[in-house]
Write a protein that holds these residues in place. Structure first.
Motif: not given
Length: 383
Positions: A308-335
């Motif tokens: 279903l892909w055109e090029d091998e570069a289009d296939v991701l080895e792992k899922l991209p990291e989810a964006v955390v919207k909550d400030k406290k959770k985002r701060k914890r994730a960054l730390l």
């Protein structure tokens, strides 16, 4: 790679899998024509009533009972960045329509002066059978002056079956003809080469002409002959047209029910070859599926991609990291990941403290207002 018994399609046993299997195409064409023929007989047995919902433009052939056969192409990525107003032409071994059909009405739109092309069509060297099918020759100036309103353009649209246009002015026609012609691809003008062959394409030594922008001479062309113009018109009328748009799907008319299965299969092969070489970026690698179908039938597959892909570069080895919207959770994730720096952490802390102080001030104002209300009630009761 041969297909197993559970496969929807078969592929060639040797060579690249990125090619059509002639036997698969022939089987699909035979089954489709048989289905169309069966539906036609069933309609006649039911009283022969016409289907008022069918598109009248689908039956452009001289044989009024012929039904259009379409090739549906699905790609993995968009075929074009924007909608192309100039349709592409693919010459097929079995023309979809004859330019000399008795019921065909052709309107030819030319560059000015139009008299030049009227004289060519009226020439004795121009085939009489073809000239009788060209009912009108319109120059751009007359087109612009006479067909300004929506109603006049609708009338012109209804008067003729096919519109041909000089390929030098084809890009100007959307502004002159509007959405009446370009809202759909039913009667969009077909480009025709109405100039002679270049005379100075190469110099005396056989080298290519230097471009005008690079200091070379302007390209000169000879006057087109009546025989050459008639040949170009016949090719354009019988060609398969490609209307490109920014999408992953395109449908191309490749045959009609009055053809044999071998003829439809030959046209499909010619169209697919031209599409992969000229029109579809990355060619076969960008094709997801190919189907043939009629206006009211199921789509029959003739080729399906294994990936279903055109090029091998289009296939991701792992899922991209989810964006955390909550400030406290985002701060914890960054730390936790070590991506947070001191300045960002301080900003987060300041914003948290500020929100707490704002909350305390708001509570104090509410308490003071409540106290004032109670004092007012007491004063009123005492009075």
């Amino acid at each position: 790679m041969a297909g197993d018994s559970k496969s929807l399609t078969t592929k060639v046993e040797s060579g690249s899998p990125y090619q059509l299997d002639p036997s698969q195409t022939l089987r699909a064409a035979s089954a489709l024509l048989k289905k169309i023929s069966g539906d036609s007989v069933a309609r006649k047995d039911n009283g022969g009533k016409a289907n008022l919902l069918e598109d009248a433009d689908e039956e452009e052939d001289s044989d009024e009972t012929a039904t259009t056969v379409w090739l549906n192409v699905t790609t993995k990525k968009h075929i074009a960045d924007q909608r192309k107003m100039k349709p592409g032409k693919i010459i097929v071994p079995f023309p979809l329509q004859s330019a000399t059909s008795p019921s065909l009405r052709i309107c030819l739109i030319t560059a000015d002066p139009q008299r030049k092309y009227k004289d060519i069509i009226a020439s004795e060297r121009f085939p009489a059978q073809l000239s009788s099918r060209i009912n009108r020759v319109l120059g751009t100036e007359k087109l612009k002056a006479k067909y300004k309103t929506y109603e006049s353009r609708r009338q012109l649209f209804a008067e003729y079956d096919i519109f041909l246009a000089d390929d030098r002015i084809i890009t100007r026609l959307p502004n002159l003809l509007g959405k009446v012609f370009y809202g759909t691809g039913a009667k969009r003008p077909i480009p025709v080469a109405m100039q002679g062959k270049p005379e100075n394409a190469r110099d005396e030594a056989g080298n290519k002409r230097v471009k005008l922008s690079e200091g070379g001479d302007k390209l000169k062309r000879s006057e087109i002959t009546p025989e050459a113009l008639a040949h170009e018109i016949e090719r354009a009328v019988g060609a398969a047209l490609v209307h490109l748009a920014p999408s992953t799907n395109v449908s191309i008319r490749v045959g009609k029910s009055s053809m044999t299965a071998d003829q439809v299969a030959a046209n499909v092969d010619a169209v697919v070859t031209s599409l992969t070489e000229k029109y579809i970026p990355k060619g076969w690698r960008n094709i997801r599926s190919l189907h043939v179908k009629g206006p009211n039938t199921a789509a029959l597959p003739i080729w399906l991609a294994d990936e279903l892909w055109e090029d091998e570069a289009d296939v991701l080895e792992k899922l991209p990291e989810a964006v955390v919207k909550d400030k406290k959770k985002r701060k914890r994730a960054l730390l936790e990941t070590g991506a947070a720096n001191t300045a960002e952490a301080e900003d987060e802390t300041k914003s948290t403290k500020k929100s707490k102080s704002d909350g305390a001030e708001k509570a104090a104002r509410k308490a003071a207002l409540k106290k004032q209300k109670e004092e007012s009630k007491t004063a009123i009761a005492a009075a």
